[in-house]
Design a protein around this motif. Structure first.
Motif, PDB file in Angstrom:
ATOM      1  N   TYR A  78       0.760  -1.298  -0.149  1.00  0.00           N
ATOM      2  CA  TYR A  78       0.041   0.285   0.047  1.00  0.00           C
ATOM      3  C   TYR A  78       0.870   1.251   0.134  1.00  0.00           C
ATOM      4  CZ  TYR A  78      -3.813  -3.229   1.422  1.00  0.00           C
ATOM      5  OH  TYR A  78      -4.720  -4.281   1.535  1.00  0.00           O
ATOM      6  N   GLY A  79       2.241   1.251  -0.033  1.00  0.00           N
ATOM      7  CA  GLY A  79       3.091   2.407   0.092  1.00  0.00           C
ATOM      8  C   GLY A  79       2.725   3.403  -1.211  1.00  0.00           C
ATOM      9  N   SER A  80       2.322   2.723  -2.350  1.00  0.00           N
ATOM     10  CA  SER A  80       2.003   3.842  -3.493  1.00  0.00           C
ATOM     11  C   SER A  80       0.805   4.430  -3.386  1.00  0.00           C
ATOM     12  CB  SER A  80       2.462   3.182  -4.655  1.00  0.00           C
ATOM     13  OG  SER A  80       1.585   2.202  -4.733  1.00  0.00           O
ATOM     14  N   THR A  81       0.133   4.173  -2.270  1.00  0.00           N
ATOM     15  CA  THR A  81      -1.296   4.695  -2.456  1.00  0.00           C
ATOM     16  C   THR A  81      -1.093   6.143  -1.215  1.00  0.00           C
ATOM     17  OG1 THR A  81      -2.274   2.703  -2.794  1.00  0.00           O
ATOM     18  CG2 THR A  81      -3.835   4.218  -1.949  1.00  0.00           C
ATOM     19  N   PRO A  82      -1.529   7.017  -1.757  1.00  0.00           N
ATOM     20  CA  PRO A  82      -1.172   8.236  -0.681  1.00  0.00           C
ATOM     21  C   PRO A  82      -2.158   8.313   0.412  1.00  0.00           C
ATOM     22  CG  PRO A  82      -2.149   9.039  -2.912  1.00  0.00           C
ATOM     23  CD  PRO A  82      -1.737   7.591  -3.166  1.00  0.00           C
ATOM     24  N   ASN A  83      -3.356   7.886   0.311  1.00  0.00           N
ATOM     25  CA  ASN A  83      -4.077   8.078   1.384  1.00  0.00           C
ATOM     26  C   ASN A  83      -4.339   6.809   2.558  1.00  0.00           C
ATOM     27  OD1 ASN A  83      -5.340   6.524  -0.837  1.00  0.00           O
ATOM     28  ND2 ASN A  83      -7.382   6.444   0.102  1.00  0.00           N
ATOM     29  N   VAL A  84      -3.062   6.035   2.564  1.00  0.00           N
ATOM     30  CA  VAL A  84      -2.682   5.206   3.660  1.00  0.00           C
ATOM     31  C   VAL A  84      -1.854   5.777   4.371  1.00  0.00           C
ATOM     32  CG1 VAL A  84      -1.936   2.680   4.286  1.00  0.00           C
ATOM     33  CG2 VAL A  84      -3.349   2.942   1.863  1.00  0.00           C
ATOM     34  N   LEU A  85      -2.043   6.063   5.756  1.00  0.00           N
ATOM     35  CA  LEU A  85      -0.994   6.729   6.632  1.00  0.00           C
ATOM     36  C   LEU A  85      -0.412   5.669   7.708  1.00  0.00           C
ATOM     37  CD1 LEU A  85      -3.205  10.091   7.334  1.00  0.00           C
ATOM     38  CD2 LEU A  85      -1.893   9.260   5.615  1.00  0.00           C
ATOM     39  N   PHE A  86       0.799   5.424   8.230  1.00  0.00           N
ATOM     40  CA  PHE A  86       1.153   4.557   8.917  1.00  0.00           C
ATOM     41  C   PHE A  86       1.579   5.162  10.435  1.00  0.00           C
ATOM     42  CE2 PHE A  86       2.258   3.612   4.491  1.00  0.00           C
ATOM     43  CZ  PHE A  86       1.596   2.476   4.766  1.00  0.00           C
ATOM     44  N   GLU A  87       0.778   4.789  11.344  1.00  0.00           N
ATOM     45  CA  GLU A  87       1.106   5.003  12.806  1.00  0.00           C
ATOM     46  C   GLU A  87       2.061   4.069  13.425  1.00  0.00           C
ATOM     47  OE1 GLU A  87      -1.346   6.698  16.806  1.00  0.00           O
ATOM     48  OE2 GLU A  87      -2.414   5.614  15.047  1.00  0.00           O
ATOM     49  N   ILE A  88       3.382   4.335  13.556  1.00  0.00           N
ATOM     50  CA  ILE A  88       4.298   3.268  13.679  1.00  0.00           C
ATOM     51  C   ILE A  88       4.653   3.050  15.127  1.00  0.00           C
ATOM     52  CG2 ILE A  88       5.688   3.822  11.389  1.00  0.00           C
ATOM     53  CD1 ILE A  88       7.258   5.504  12.979  1.00  0.00           C
ATOM     54  N   TYR A  89       3.877   3.665  15.895  1.00  0.00           N
ATOM     55  CA  TYR A  89       3.951   3.466  17.470  1.00  0.00           C
ATOM     56  C   TYR A  89       2.652   4.078  18.044  1.00  0.00           C
ATOM     57  CZ  TYR A  89       6.087   2.707  21.958  1.00  0.00           C
ATOM     58  OH  TYR A  89       6.555   2.175  23.479  1.00  0.00           O
ATOM     59  N   GLY A  90       1.637   3.152  18.404  1.00  0.00           N
ATOM     60  CA  GLY A  90       0.267   3.727  18.636  1.00  0.00           C
ATOM     61  C   GLY A  90       0.109   4.200  20.024  1.00  0.00           C
ATOM     62  N   ARG A  91       0.674   3.620  21.057  1.00  0.00           N
ATOM     63  CA  ARG A  91       0.538   4.218  22.622  1.00  0.00           C
ATOM     64  C   ARG A  91       1.509   3.910  23.354  1.00  0.00           C
ATOM     65  NH1 ARG A  91      -4.149   0.360  25.178  1.00  0.00           N
ATOM     66  NH2 ARG A  91      -2.740   0.445  26.918  1.00  0.00           N
ATOM     67  N   PRO A  92       2.533   4.853  23.257  1.00  0.00           N
ATOM     68  CA  PRO A  92       3.577   4.645  24.563  1.00  0.00           C
ATOM     69  C   PRO A  92       2.917   5.101  25.701  1.00  0.00           C
ATOM     70  CG  PRO A  92       4.389   5.943  22.373  1.00  0.00           C
ATOM     71  CD  PRO A  92       2.857   5.612  22.202  1.00  0.00           C
ATOM     72  N   VAL A  93       3.325   4.368  26.777  1.00  0.00           N
ATOM     73  CA  VAL A  93       2.760   4.461  28.139  1.00  0.00           C
ATOM     74  C   VAL A  93       3.940   4.755  29.096  1.00  0.00           C
ATOM     75  CG1 VAL A  93       1.728   3.469  29.910  1.00  0.00           C
ATOM     76  CG2 VAL A  93       0.948   2.941  27.689  1.00  0.00           C
ATOM     77  N   ALA A  94       5.048   4.096  29.243  1.00  0.00           N
ATOM     78  CA  ALA A  94       5.873   4.334  30.155  1.00  0.00           C
ATOM     79  C   ALA A  94       7.454   4.521  29.227  1.00  0.00           C
ATOM     80  CB  ALA A  94       6.025   3.139  31.221  1.00  0.00           C
ATOM     81  N   SER A  95       7.274   4.451  28.247  1.00  0.00           N
ATOM     82  CA  SER A  95       8.630   4.808  27.465  1.00  0.00           C
ATOM     83  C   SER A  95       9.311   5.842  27.421  1.00  0.00           C
ATOM     84  CB  SER A  95       8.240   4.167  26.037  1.00  0.00           C
ATOM     85  OG  SER A  95       7.827   2.852  26.098  1.00  0.00           O
ATOM     86  N   ASP A  96      10.415   6.086  27.580  1.00  0.00           N
ATOM     87  CA  ASP A  96      10.906   7.423  27.462  1.00  0.00           C
ATOM     88  C   ASP A  96      11.066   7.775  25.951  1.00  0.00           C
ATOM     89  OD1 ASP A  96      12.923   9.560  28.938  1.00  0.00           O
ATOM     90  OD2 ASP A  96      14.186   8.843  27.309  1.00  0.00           O
ATOM     91  N   TRP A  97      11.374   9.327  25.853  1.00  0.00           N
ATOM     92  CA  TRP A  97      11.142   9.581  24.413  1.00  0.00           C
ATOM     93  C   TRP A  97      12.423   9.590  23.706  1.00  0.00           C
ATOM     94  CZ3 TRP A  97       8.723  10.732  20.001  1.00  0.00           C
ATOM     95  CH2 TRP A  97       9.430  11.445  18.988  1.00  0.00           C
ATOM     96  N   ALA A  98      13.361  10.117  24.601  1.00  0.00           N
ATOM     97  CA  ALA A  98      14.828  10.179  23.879  1.00  0.00           C
ATOM     98  C   ALA A  98      15.515   8.627  24.023  1.00  0.00           C
ATOM     99  CB  ALA A  98      15.686  10.937  24.812  1.00  0.00           C
ATOM    100  N   ALA A  99      15.116   7.650  24.828  1.00  0.00           N
ATOM    101  CA  ALA A  99      15.882   6.606  25.156  1.00  0.00           C
ATOM    102  C   ALA A  99      15.116   5.349  24.210  1.00  0.00           C
ATOM    103  CB  ALA A  99      15.861   6.295  26.545  1.00  0.00           C
ATOM    104  N   ASP A 100      13.716   5.585  24.079  1.00  0.00           N
ATOM    105  CA  ASP A 100      13.134   4.354  23.646  1.00  0.00           C
ATOM    106  C   ASP A 100      12.263   4.774  22.395  1.00  0.00           C
ATOM    107  OD1 ASP A 100      13.703   2.845  25.796  1.00  0.00           O
ATOM    108  OD2 ASP A 100      12.287   3.839  27.067  1.00  0.00           O
ATOM    109  N   ILE A 101      11.431   5.718  22.303  1.00  0.00           N
ATOM    110  CA  ILE A 101      10.475   6.059  21.386  1.00  0.00           C
ATOM    111  C   ILE A 101      11.162   6.592  20.245  1.00  0.00           C
ATOM    112  CG2 ILE A 101       8.409   7.251  20.692  1.00  0.00           C
ATOM    113  CD1 ILE A 101       7.881   7.507  23.492  1.00  0.00           C
TER     114      ILE A 101
END
Length: 253
Positions: free
Chosen positions: A73-96
């Motif tokens: 689906y990568g050639s179809t512009p209306n498909v968007l990719f949420e690559i990490y849906g719901r970080p909870v306790a993860s650290d931005w700089a170290a993990d996400i």
């Protein structure tokens, strides 16, 4: 798309739990493909959400999943990719951020330019933190902001404004009109405050969730036949569903 004036849906790929991707990857791929194909048929956007709070622990699985779905689906512009849906306790700089850079580079190496949505710390609330330490080398990328209208109010909009003013793009890939637990009657005034803010700042948003689950955030009441949307009436909708439906379209029901 036809009755609700809806322009985007979110296909949630459950990673953990019974029948999740880690247990049944092919079943989850088939499920998300059905949603994506339907969205393409009706000409609306679809967000493919890698829905986990521990994505950095499953990089290999995420690489395989996104390489596969982008190949289709990568050639179809209306498909968007949420690559990490719901970080909870993860650290931005170290993990996400390191995880997101890895997955984004996998996707971009295929030549796919589609929008990527990256989760932020603390249930996608710390968008200001991400804006202070942004992912600089990936184009067409937005940070996810989530809210529940009865729990998250002006203080979270202030954090969003800080991120926007710093030049970050935001996408509200999940919001509810209830408490963050999914319980409680919807709050029309708090929800309208959020919708007005999102409209003013031109931020896309997706309500959680359509299916007739047990929580009050579900748009449909338990027992509603999900295979027959043409037969739904207002009696099939929860108070939250009625509220969101009227935000989207007041002309049908």
């Amino acid at each position: 798309a036809k009755r609700w004036n809806c322009s985007v849906v979110r296909a949630v790929v459950r990673v953990h739990g019974e029948a999740g991707y880690l247990e049944q990857p092919e079943e989850q791929r088939q499920r998300v493909s059905r949603v994506v194909d339907a969205a393409l048929e009706f000409g609306i956007y679809v967000v493919v959400d890698w829905h986990t709070s521990q994505a950095e622990d499953y990089v290999t699985e995420a690489v395989f999943f996104f390489a596969d779905i982008v190949s289709r689906y990568g050639s179809t512009p209306n498909v968007l990719f949420e690559i990490y849906g719901r970080p909870v306790a993860s650290d931005w700089a170290a993990d996400i951020k390191p995880y997101a850079e890895t997955i984004a580079n996998v996707i971009r190496r295929t030549g796919c330019p589609n929008l990527l949505i990256v989760g932020t710390s603390t249930w996608n609330q710390d968008v200001d933190e991400a804006a202070r330490d942004p992912i600089d080398d990936v184009e067409n990328l937005a940070y996810a902001l989530h809210f529940s209208a009865r729990t998250h109010q002006g203080w979270l909009r202030d954090k969003a404004s800080v991120a926007l003013d710093a030049g970050a793009a935001l996408f509200v890939s999940q919001w509810s009109a209830t408490y963050a637990t999914g319980d409680g009657d919807p709050d029309p005034e708090a929800s309208r405050d959020w919708i007005d803010f999102l409209d003013a700042r031109k931020i896309s948003h997706i309500n959680w969730h359509v299916d007739g689950g047990d929580d009050d955030a579900s748009a449909l009441l338990p027992g509603t036949d999900a295979t027959n949307p043409a037969g739904w009436t207002l009696e099939n909708f929860s108070p939250s569903g009625v509220l969101v439906l009227r935000f989207l379209s007041s002309s049908y029901y």
